[in-house]
Design a protein around this motif. Sequence first.
Motif, PDB file in Angstrom:
ATOM      1  N   LYS A 324       0.833  -1.207   0.000  1.00 60.74           N
ATOM      2  CA  LYS A 324       0.000   0.000   0.000  1.00 60.74           C
ATOM      3  C   LYS A 324       0.870   1.260   0.000  1.00 60.74           C
ATOM      4  CE  LYS A 324      -4.058  -1.991   2.269  1.00 60.74           C
ATOM      5  NZ  LYS A 324      -4.986  -1.911   3.423  1.00 60.74           N
ATOM      6  N   ASN A 325       1.982   1.204   0.714  1.00 62.45           N
ATOM      7  CA  ASN A 325       2.864   2.373   0.748  1.00 62.45           C
ATOM      8  C   ASN A 325       3.499   2.635  -0.625  1.00 62.45           C
ATOM      9  OD1 ASN A 325       2.370   2.820   3.465  1.00 62.45           O
ATOM     10  ND2 ASN A 325       4.128   1.615   4.144  1.00 62.45           N
ATOM     11  N   LYS A 326       3.734   1.572  -1.380  1.00 62.12           N
ATOM     12  CA  LYS A 326       4.275   1.776  -2.723  1.00 62.12           C
ATOM     13  C   LYS A 326       3.263   2.483  -3.627  1.00 62.12           C
ATOM     14  CE  LYS A 326       7.551  -2.075  -2.747  1.00 62.12           C
ATOM     15  NZ  LYS A 326       7.895  -3.384  -3.381  1.00 62.12           N
ATOM     16  N   LYS A 327       1.985   2.282  -3.334  1.00 62.04           N
ATOM     17  CA  LYS A 327       0.936   2.975  -4.086  1.00 62.04           C
ATOM     18  C   LYS A 327       0.640   4.356  -3.494  1.00 62.04           C
ATOM     19  CE  LYS A 327      -1.330  -1.356  -5.356  1.00 62.04           C
ATOM     20  NZ  LYS A 327      -2.597  -2.137  -5.260  1.00 62.04           N
ATOM     21  N   LYS A 328       1.527   4.777  -2.553  1.00 65.25           N
ATOM     22  CA  LYS A 328       1.377   6.064  -1.883  1.00 65.25           C
ATOM     23  C   LYS A 328       0.081   6.138  -1.075  1.00 65.25           C
ATOM     24  CE  LYS A 328       4.125   8.600  -5.272  1.00 65.25           C
ATOM     25  NZ  LYS A 328       4.192   9.763  -6.191  1.00 65.25           N
ATOM     26  N   GLU A 329      -0.250   5.016  -0.446  1.00 68.90           N
ATOM     27  CA  GLU A 329      -1.401   4.942   0.454  1.00 68.90           C
ATOM     28  C   GLU A 329      -0.892   4.668   1.861  1.00 68.90           C
ATOM     29  OE1 GLU A 329      -4.084   2.001  -0.862  1.00 68.90           O
ATOM     30  OE2 GLU A 329      -4.443   2.910  -2.838  1.00 68.90           O
ATOM     31  N   LYS A 330      -1.432   5.367   2.841  1.00 66.10           N
ATOM     32  CA  LYS A 330      -1.055   5.182   4.230  1.00 66.10           C
ATOM     33  C   LYS A 330      -2.153   4.415   4.958  1.00 66.10           C
ATOM     34  CE  LYS A 330       1.727   9.384   4.705  1.00 66.10           C
ATOM     35  NZ  LYS A 330       1.905  10.632   5.489  1.00 66.10           N
TER      36      LYS A 330
END
Length: 437
Positions: A324-330
């Motif tokens: 999720k962080n790679k998709k810029k999601e926190k």
Amino acid sequence: MACSSCSTGTDGQPRGCKNNGTCGSDGCNKLTVFDWLSNMSLPSGERAFDCVEVRFKNSRKEFFRNTENLSLSIGDVVATQAQSGHDIGMVTLVGELVKVQMKRKKVDFKDEALPKVYRKASQSDIDKWQKCRDREEEIKKRAREMAIILKLQMKISDVEFQGDGSKATFYYTAEERVDFRQLIKDMAKAFSIRIEMRQIGYRQEAQRLGGIGSCGRELCCSTWLSDFRSVSTSAARYQQLSLNPQKLAGQCGKLKCCLNYELDTYLEALKDFPSQDTKLMTEKGIAFCQKTDIFKATLWFSYKDDPANWHTLSKEQVQEIRAKNKKKEKVASLEEYAIENYVVEEKVLFENVVGQDSLTRFDRPKRSRNSKNRNKNKNRNRNKKSGNAQTKSNSGNRGPANKSEGGKGQGGNRNRKRRNNNRNKNQNNTKQQPKNA
């Protein structure tokens, strides 16, 4: 690594086979090789391999060619060719496995310059060899004294005599290059033999001398380990061992060879794990990896602002958050994914389940019996003094009562006599007055 007939005697020597650890069954030899082809016969028309493996003192092994076609078996004592004279050793391997060992040691079995086996050792050869072996400890001690007198920075760890007694090889360890020319002259003059100095490493020294490791077993280098791979501290880091040099170092002073045994398994297991530098982005803040457990496949993370509170996450959960962080999601927080929350400050380091007071209770110095006896005598003297003081006070209280009763002892008796005499005089006077009248 000992045969069934080796039992320890009163002097520490084997009682059973009487061969001091070099029995004919080859069960207690160092770096022994199991001959699994011994029960198999050669095909018809095939000749046996003409090279044999011979072991000398400790772990030194060499290959010799059997040019005389002697019928040799494991455990036979043979006289072999040396640079000058002959040497005495014991056969440790025969047959086709010798060819495998020679390939492994990178020795050309087709080389015609290989040393030869002369004959089976006679009883006189064995007696002379045994006398030379008995002199080794005394000569090693004297050689060490000579090196100390010459102030040489070296340690003579072992001495090996040639079978005919004409030559002695001294094995030593040193940090730097040592000029031992004068030492060789002194030893040759004192021992009347040819001297050869051979420098070895600290691992080779432990291999030759042997010993018991911290695991309770014989050292691997002196029993079966023949090659020494380099061991680094990264092997301990991958296995999450504490970098304590006292626990990681062996008897040779170097890192233990057994650190490499399970290293490949750990490296293979760590391929699927996130690295220690992994950062998880949450709405509460950035989380850092604090600890990894390979066996349980779990990781511990804590926030940057609250490093004391650890949150346990499985390997799959960490990979999900990273995706999720790679998709810029926190993610909202680690608490939503955490298996359990862990507080460092409330961690129970030692749980007293047996009723023990302290783990270091045996480290306290014991009080000697003399101190205990002294304390008892002091208490007795104190009791005696207090008892004497009480008797004196009681005797002091009795004094005035006796005085009020008229005194005690001779003084009281005199006063009574005087009173009786005065009474008798008065009675006599009263009786005599009427007669005179």
